[in-house]
Scaffold this motif. Structure first.
Motif, PDB file in Angstrom:
ATOM      1  N   ASP A 284       0.828  -1.212   0.000  1.00 54.80           N
ATOM      2  CA  ASP A 284       0.000   0.000   0.000  1.00 54.80           C
ATOM      3  C   ASP A 284       0.860   1.259   0.000  1.00 54.80           C
ATOM      4  OD1 ASP A 284      -2.392  -1.227  -0.154  1.00 54.80           O
ATOM      5  OD2 ASP A 284      -2.827  -1.171   1.999  1.00 54.80           O
ATOM      6  N   GLU A 285       1.902   1.217   0.809  1.00 55.44           N
ATOM      7  CA  GLU A 285       2.783   2.381   0.884  1.00 55.44           C
ATOM      8  C   GLU A 285       3.514   2.592  -0.458  1.00 55.44           C
ATOM      9  OE1 GLU A 285       5.410   2.006   4.198  1.00 55.44           O
ATOM     10  OE2 GLU A 285       6.181   4.056   3.950  1.00 55.44           O
ATOM     11  N   ALA A 286       3.950   1.481  -1.051  1.00 56.17           N
ATOM     12  CA  ALA A 286       4.656   1.578  -2.337  1.00 56.17           C
ATOM     13  C   ALA A 286       3.753   2.222  -3.385  1.00 56.17           C
ATOM     14  CB  ALA A 286       5.114   0.197  -2.794  1.00 56.17           C
ATOM     15  N   ILE A 287       2.480   1.841  -3.354  1.00 56.47           N
ATOM     16  CA  ILE A 287       1.548   2.416  -4.335  1.00 56.47           C
ATOM     17  C   ILE A 287       1.341   3.902  -4.041  1.00 56.47           C
ATOM     18  CG2 ILE A 287      -0.857   2.380  -5.152  1.00 56.47           C
ATOM     19  CD1 ILE A 287       0.828   0.047  -6.215  1.00 56.47           C
ATOM     20  N   ARG A 288       1.186   4.238  -2.773  1.00 56.29           N
ATOM     21  CA  ARG A 288       0.936   5.651  -2.438  1.00 56.29           C
ATOM     22  C   ARG A 288       2.157   6.520  -2.746  1.00 56.29           C
ATOM     23  NH1 ARG A 288       0.783   6.597   2.531  1.00 56.29           N
ATOM     24  NH2 ARG A 288       0.557   4.486   3.341  1.00 56.29           N
ATOM     25  N   LEU A 289       3.337   6.015  -2.438  1.00 56.11           N
ATOM     26  CA  LEU A 289       4.535   6.853  -2.572  1.00 56.11           C
ATOM     27  C   LEU A 289       5.185   6.777  -3.951  1.00 56.11           C
ATOM     28  CD1 LEU A 289       6.322   6.342   0.838  1.00 56.11           C
ATOM     29  CD2 LEU A 289       5.062   8.325   0.018  1.00 56.11           C
ATOM     30  N   TYR A 290       5.000   5.655  -4.617  1.00 51.69           N
ATOM     31  CA  TYR A 290       5.705   5.484  -5.897  1.00 51.69           C
ATOM     32  C   TYR A 290       4.766   5.089  -7.038  1.00 51.69           C
ATOM     33  CZ  TYR A 290       9.811   5.769  -3.006  1.00 51.69           C
ATOM     34  OH  TYR A 290      10.769   6.217  -2.136  1.00 51.69           O
ATOM     35  N   GLY A 291       3.507   4.829  -6.702  1.00 54.15           N
ATOM     36  CA  GLY A 291       2.567   4.427  -7.746  1.00 54.15           C
ATOM     37  C   GLY A 291       2.976   3.152  -8.434  1.00 54.15           C
ATOM     38  N   TRP A 451      12.419  -4.466   0.024  1.00 46.72           N
ATOM     39  CA  TRP A 451      11.406  -5.523   0.128  1.00 46.72           C
ATOM     40  C   TRP A 451      10.040  -4.876   0.057  1.00 46.72           C
ATOM     41  CZ3 TRP A 451      12.373 -10.437  -0.443  1.00 46.72           C
ATOM     42  CH2 TRP A 451      13.629 -10.942  -0.102  1.00 46.72           C
ATOM     43  N   VAL A 452       9.198  -5.347  -0.833  1.00 46.58           N
ATOM     44  CA  VAL A 452       7.809  -4.904  -0.830  1.00 46.58           C
ATOM     45  C   VAL A 452       6.995  -6.044  -0.224  1.00 46.58           C
ATOM     46  CG1 VAL A 452       5.862  -4.141  -2.241  1.00 46.58           C
ATOM     47  CG2 VAL A 452       8.182  -3.423  -2.820  1.00 46.58           C
ATOM     48  N   THR A 453       6.215  -5.723   0.791  1.00 57.10           N
ATOM     49  CA  THR A 453       5.538  -6.773   1.566  1.00 57.10           C
ATOM     50  C   THR A 453       4.023  -6.565   1.544  1.00 57.10           C
ATOM     51  OG1 THR A 453       5.541  -5.505   3.609  1.00 57.10           O
ATOM     52  CG2 THR A 453       7.532  -6.766   3.129  1.00 57.10           C
ATOM     53  N   ASP A 454       3.329  -7.507   2.131  1.00 61.08           N
ATOM     54  CA  ASP A 454       1.871  -7.392   2.309  1.00 61.08           C
ATOM     55  C   ASP A 454       1.123  -7.102   1.013  1.00 61.08           C
ATOM     56  OD1 ASP A 454       2.191  -7.787   5.057  1.00 61.08           O
ATOM     57  OD2 ASP A 454       2.625  -5.661   5.356  1.00 61.08           O
ATOM     58  N   PHE A 455       1.454  -7.856   0.012  1.00 62.69           N
ATOM     59  CA  PHE A 455       0.730  -7.725  -1.266  1.00 62.69           C
ATOM     60  C   PHE A 455      -0.734  -8.118  -1.061  1.00 62.69           C
ATOM     61  CE2 PHE A 455       4.812  -7.456  -3.077  1.00 62.69           C
ATOM     62  CZ  PHE A 455       4.644  -6.893  -4.334  1.00 62.69           C
ATOM     63  N   PRO A 456      -1.618  -7.614  -1.904  1.00 62.42           N
ATOM     64  CA  PRO A 456      -2.988  -8.130  -1.823  1.00 62.42           C
ATOM     65  C   PRO A 456      -2.990  -9.603  -2.228  1.00 62.42           C
ATOM     66  CG  PRO A 456      -2.773  -6.502  -3.597  1.00 62.42           C
ATOM     67  CD  PRO A 456      -1.438  -6.586  -2.925  1.00 62.42           C
ATOM     68  N   MET A 457      -3.897 -10.343  -1.640  1.00 60.03           N
ATOM     69  CA  MET A 457      -3.982 -11.782  -1.936  1.00 60.03           C
ATOM     70  C   MET A 457      -4.579 -11.994  -3.340  1.00 60.03           C
ATOM     71  SD  MET A 457      -3.655 -14.777  -0.356  1.00 60.03           S
ATOM     72  CE  MET A 457      -4.086 -16.410  -0.900  1.00 60.03           C
ATOM     73  N   PHE A 458      -5.564 -11.135  -3.666  1.00 56.00           N
ATOM     74  CA  PHE A 458      -6.286 -11.341  -4.931  1.00 56.00           C
ATOM     75  C   PHE A 458      -6.249 -10.083  -5.789  1.00 56.00           C
ATOM     76  CE2 PHE A 458      -8.521 -13.748  -1.593  1.00 56.00           C
ATOM     77  CZ  PHE A 458      -8.342 -15.029  -2.067  1.00 56.00           C
ATOM     78  N   ASP A 481      -6.466 -11.578   8.244  1.00 54.50           N
ATOM     79  CA  ASP A 481      -7.421 -11.253   7.180  1.00 54.50           C
ATOM     80  C   ASP A 481      -8.260 -12.452   6.749  1.00 54.50           C
ATOM     81  OD1 ASP A 481      -6.334  -8.743   7.227  1.00 54.50           O
ATOM     82  OD2 ASP A 481      -5.058  -9.034   5.464  1.00 54.50           O
ATOM     83  N   MET A 482      -8.051 -13.581   7.453  1.00 55.24           N
ATOM     84  CA  MET A 482      -8.754 -14.822   7.053  1.00 55.24           C
ATOM     85  C   MET A 482     -10.267 -14.616   6.979  1.00 55.24           C
ATOM     86  SD  MET A 482      -6.788 -17.411   6.518  1.00 55.24           S
ATOM     87  CE  MET A 482      -5.248 -18.127   7.005  1.00 55.24           C
ATOM     88  N   PRO A 489     -12.745  -9.953  -0.421  1.00 59.26           N
ATOM     89  CA  PRO A 489     -11.482 -10.530  -0.904  1.00 59.26           C
ATOM     90  C   PRO A 489     -10.433  -9.475  -1.260  1.00 59.26           C
ATOM     91  CG  PRO A 489     -13.355 -11.406  -2.138  1.00 59.26           C
ATOM     92  CD  PRO A 489     -13.895 -10.350  -1.236  1.00 59.26           C
ATOM     93  N   GLY A 490     -10.901  -8.306  -1.735  1.00 63.00           N
ATOM     94  CA  GLY A 490      -9.967  -7.264  -2.153  1.00 63.00           C
ATOM     95  C   GLY A 490      -9.124  -6.736  -1.004  1.00 63.00           C
ATOM     96  N   ALA A 491      -9.586  -6.939   0.229  1.00 62.72           N
ATOM     97  CA  ALA A 491      -8.869  -6.386   1.383  1.00 62.72           C
ATOM     98  C   ALA A 491      -7.949  -7.418   2.035  1.00 62.72           C
ATOM     99  CB  ALA A 491      -9.874  -5.867   2.403  1.00 62.72           C
ATOM    100  N   VAL A 492      -7.958  -8.653   1.510  1.00 63.81           N
ATOM    101  CA  VAL A 492      -7.124  -9.686   2.142  1.00 63.81           C
ATOM    102  C   VAL A 492      -5.662  -9.506   1.715  1.00 63.81           C
ATOM    103  CG1 VAL A 492      -6.710 -12.179   2.339  1.00 63.81           C
ATOM    104  CG2 VAL A 492      -9.049 -11.298   2.133  1.00 63.81           C
ATOM    105  N   ARG A 493      -4.792  -9.413   2.703  1.00 60.91           N
ATOM    106  CA  ARG A 493      -3.363  -9.301   2.389  1.00 60.91           C
ATOM    107  C   ARG A 493      -2.725 -10.689   2.397  1.00 60.91           C
ATOM    108  NH1 ARG A 493      -1.741  -6.028   7.241  1.00 60.91           N
ATOM    109  NH2 ARG A 493      -3.434  -7.356   7.972  1.00 60.91           N
ATOM    110  N   ALA A 494      -1.716 -10.844   1.549  1.00 59.47           N
ATOM    111  CA  ALA A 494      -1.027 -12.132   1.477  1.00 59.47           C
ATOM    112  C   ALA A 494       0.306 -12.033   2.202  1.00 59.47           C
ATOM    113  CB  ALA A 494      -0.778 -12.489   0.021  1.00 59.47           C
ATOM    114  N   LEU A 495       0.781 -13.167   2.666  1.00 64.83           N
ATOM    115  CA  LEU A 495       2.145 -13.202   3.217  1.00 64.83           C
ATOM    116  C   LEU A 495       3.113 -13.363   2.044  1.00 64.83           C
ATOM    117  CD1 LEU A 495       1.670 -15.418   6.397  1.00 64.83           C
ATOM    118  CD2 LEU A 495       2.291 -12.996   6.305  1.00 64.83           C
TER     119      LEU A 495
END
Ligand code: ASP
Length: 609
Positions: A284-291, A451-458, A481-482, A489-495
């Motif tokens: 989320d941060e990567a998208i906000r700061l770097y798009g 490292w970019v972390t906490d990607f969306p699951m879907f 997020d289970m 589903p859009g809000a579920v983060r993946a490991l």
């Protein structure tokens, strides 16, 4: 068979002789890189993978030898016996390591002749790439290619040694297998013994490496070829090499530590001391700061400047109040002319309701206070370029697409990513001005890992109107997020995590699902019913039921790493025998049609179009 060598043994590599070898007898074997005939003296540059030595054939000293030297042509393979001598002061060549010496030849044997090659390894101007690929063996003789392939070797060995020292086993997995879950198109291999059935070449060893954890191997790695039948871009190859690894019982941080360790070893092998740990940033941060989910950190991030636009500015500028407003800053570009501003516009992809304000001066005139605050918050220097990207305020623009994701989030994303793409395009366009892409010799500046972390699951697949796995369906969701798997589903983060270098994704991985019940839920969230899942991955689902340890891993592109280390601009520069953008090997001329009888054996009929 080797009679022509007689009792000759190569004693030195061509590039290894130095001033301290003066007076020694040496036997060199290699190619004629160049021959210069000065009448009584013939100079031959003889070349092998280590470099070049200058040979002197003197007519007065040895007329027979001189006559032999007259026969030599480019790329003949020769053996030269002679004495190493210091060059006279005025003939020293500072540009090559052997430039202080030359070899006075006593004997030259021609080991093999060569046709005149279509281009020469010593040429300073490169021929077109098609010719290079068709005559790859000549191209590979070039110094730059020899160095790239050597670098690749050193990097691979460093990684192997490092992982082995941590207790990882290198274990091979099959190439002839079933479809794997990466989601690209498979390369298929027809079975002769079972006509109508096909093996798939692995897109990655994903399921095998997970099964190796179930099999008790605990730490696995493999430097392995993967195959994906995708439309090719500059940085893709149909077969490419991954550094693939998997381990049992890791937290994500443990996987990151292992990767940081082997990358440190790999970069050291290339002469660069990188620092670990790498910084980390959520998706989320990567998208906000770097798009972008692969931020290039060598340039400043974007700044959220929505707060500086009052109601009046928003409506005058026709900016959507509900969407982000971001400032992109590219240092040292200076003031743009009107034409330059026009040139920027096509770099901006306005899809998804985003709009561009490329004329900051004009904004400054109409809204001086807002502009001043933007300058301040984005820490702009007077000669920095600032452009603004915002959501288009035209009514009716923000209807939900697919109606599944929260509307605002999806449009936010569209504005951020449009801005992110523009940021990268501007950074490339103005590279000469900002200079951030030029190598400084300081690894901390030249190699910006993340490292970019906490990607969306879907991810929502607009075409298929369904949710798809953003990584692959064996990726574990966040424990927290289970409960949103079905409701949101859009809000579920993946490991799941990616390792990024200078805006390039080097690799991605995840902690996996190790429980059958959760795996079932994920398949159902992906709209895959039990039967479909069984049909595709039944063997794996069954394996999960026999005491699967928690596990996770990652895979990194070796070709890409070597390409960056070599400073090359294409993967083809670091792959010995690569394919073209049309997936063709020009040297062996593959793919080709096969004979009728081969097809008959396989029970295959090719449709004539
Ligand atoms: N198999 C994945 C890929 O090739 C990497 C991983 O999850 O380890 O992208």
């Amino acid at each position: 068979m080797l009679d022509f060598l007689g009792d000759l043994r190569r004693t030195h590599m061509c590039g290894a002789l130095r001033a301290s070898d003066a007076g020694k007898t040496a036997v060199l074997m290699g190619w004629v890189n160049r021959r210069r005939d000065l009448g009584n003296l013939i100079f031959i540059d003889v070349r092998d993978r280590s470099g070049i030595t200058q040979i002197v054939c003197d007519k007065e000293r040895n007329p027979a030898l001189h006559t032999k030297a007259e026969e030599l042509r480019n790329e003949y393979v020769i053996a030269v016996t002679g004495t190493v001598k210091l060059r006279d002061g005025n003939t020293i060549n500072k540009n090559i390591p052997t430039g202080e010496i030359e070899m006075i030849a006593d004997e030259v044997r021609i080991l093999n002749e060569s046709k005149q090659p279509p281009f020469l390894p010593g040429d300073t101007v490169l021929p077109n790439e098609e010719l290079r690929l068709q005559y790859r063996y000549i191209d590979l003789r070039r110094d730059a290619m020899q160095r790239n392939i050597e670098l690749r070797h050193r990097v691979a060995i460093a990684i192997r040694d490092y992982l082995s020292s941590l207790g990882f086993f290198e274990i091979e997995t099959p190439f002839m297998t079933r479809s794997t879950p990466e989601g690209a198109r498979d390369y298929l291999v027809p079975s002769r013994v079972q006509p109508g059935s096909f093996y798939a070449l692995p897109q990655s060893p994903q399921l095998f490496k997970q099964i190796l954890m179930i099999s008790g191997f605990d730490k696995y790695f493999q430097i392995v070829r993967c195959f994906r039948d995708e439309d090719l871009r500059a940085d893709r190859q149909p077969e490419f090499t991954q550094i693939d690894l998997e381990m049992s019982y890791p937290q994500p941080e443990r996987v990151w530590e292992v990767v940081e360790g082997f990358l440190t070893a790999a970069f050291k092998a290339a002469g660069h001391a990188i620092k670990t740990p790498f910084p980390r940033m959520s998706y989320d941060e990567a998208i906000r700061l770097y798009g972008s989910d692969k931020p290039d950190m060598r340039l400043p991030g974007m700044t959220d400047v929505r707060e500086f636009f009052g109601q009046e500015n928003l409506s005058t500028l026709s900016i959507s109040p509900a969407l982000p407003v971001v400032a992109i800053r590219i240092p040292k570009v200076g003031e743009l002319s009107r034409k330059e501003r026009d040139d920027i516009k096509p770099l901006f992809n306005a899809r998804g309701g985003a709009k561009l304000f490329e004329d900051f001066k004009r904004l400054e005139k109409s809204f001086p206070e807002t502009a001043a605050k933007i300058r301040e918050k984005s820490q702009a220097e007077p000669d920095d370029l600032i452009v603004i990207v915002a959501g288009d305020g035209k009514p009716g623009e923000h209807k939900s697409e697919g109606g599944v994701k929260p509307e605002v989030k999806q449009h936010d994303h569209a504005v951020y990513t449009a801005a992110g793409l523009l940021r990268v395009a501007l950074a490339q366009k103005y590279a000469a001005q900002h200079g951030a892409f030029s190598k400084t010799g300081d690894p901390a500046k030249d190699y910006r890992f993340l490292w970019v972390t906490d990607f969306p699951m879907f991810e929502y697949d607009d075409e298929g109107k369904r949710w798809a796995a953003a990584h692959h369906p064996f990726t574990s969701p966040h424990e927290k997020d289970m409960d949103k798997l079905e409701s949101d589903p859009g809000a579920v983060r993946a490991l799941a995590y990616d390792v990024v270098l200078n805006g390039t994704e080097l690799g991605s991985g995840s902690i996996r699902i190790h429980r059958q019940d959760i795996q079932r839920k994920i398949f159902s969230a992906l709209g895959m019913n039990e039967d479909e899942a069984r049909a595709r991955f039944g063997f794996f689902l069954e394996a999960l039921e026999y005491g699967t340890p928690p596990h996770g891993g990652i895979a990194l592109g070796l070709d890409r790493i070597v390409m960056i280390l070599a400073g090359a601009d294409s993967l083809r520069e670091v792959i010995p025998f690569p394919k073209t953008a049309r997936a063709v090997d020009l040297m062996v001329d593959a793919p080709t049609p096969v004979s009728e009888s081969q097809l008959r054996d396989l029970g295959i009929q090719v449709k004539k179009s």
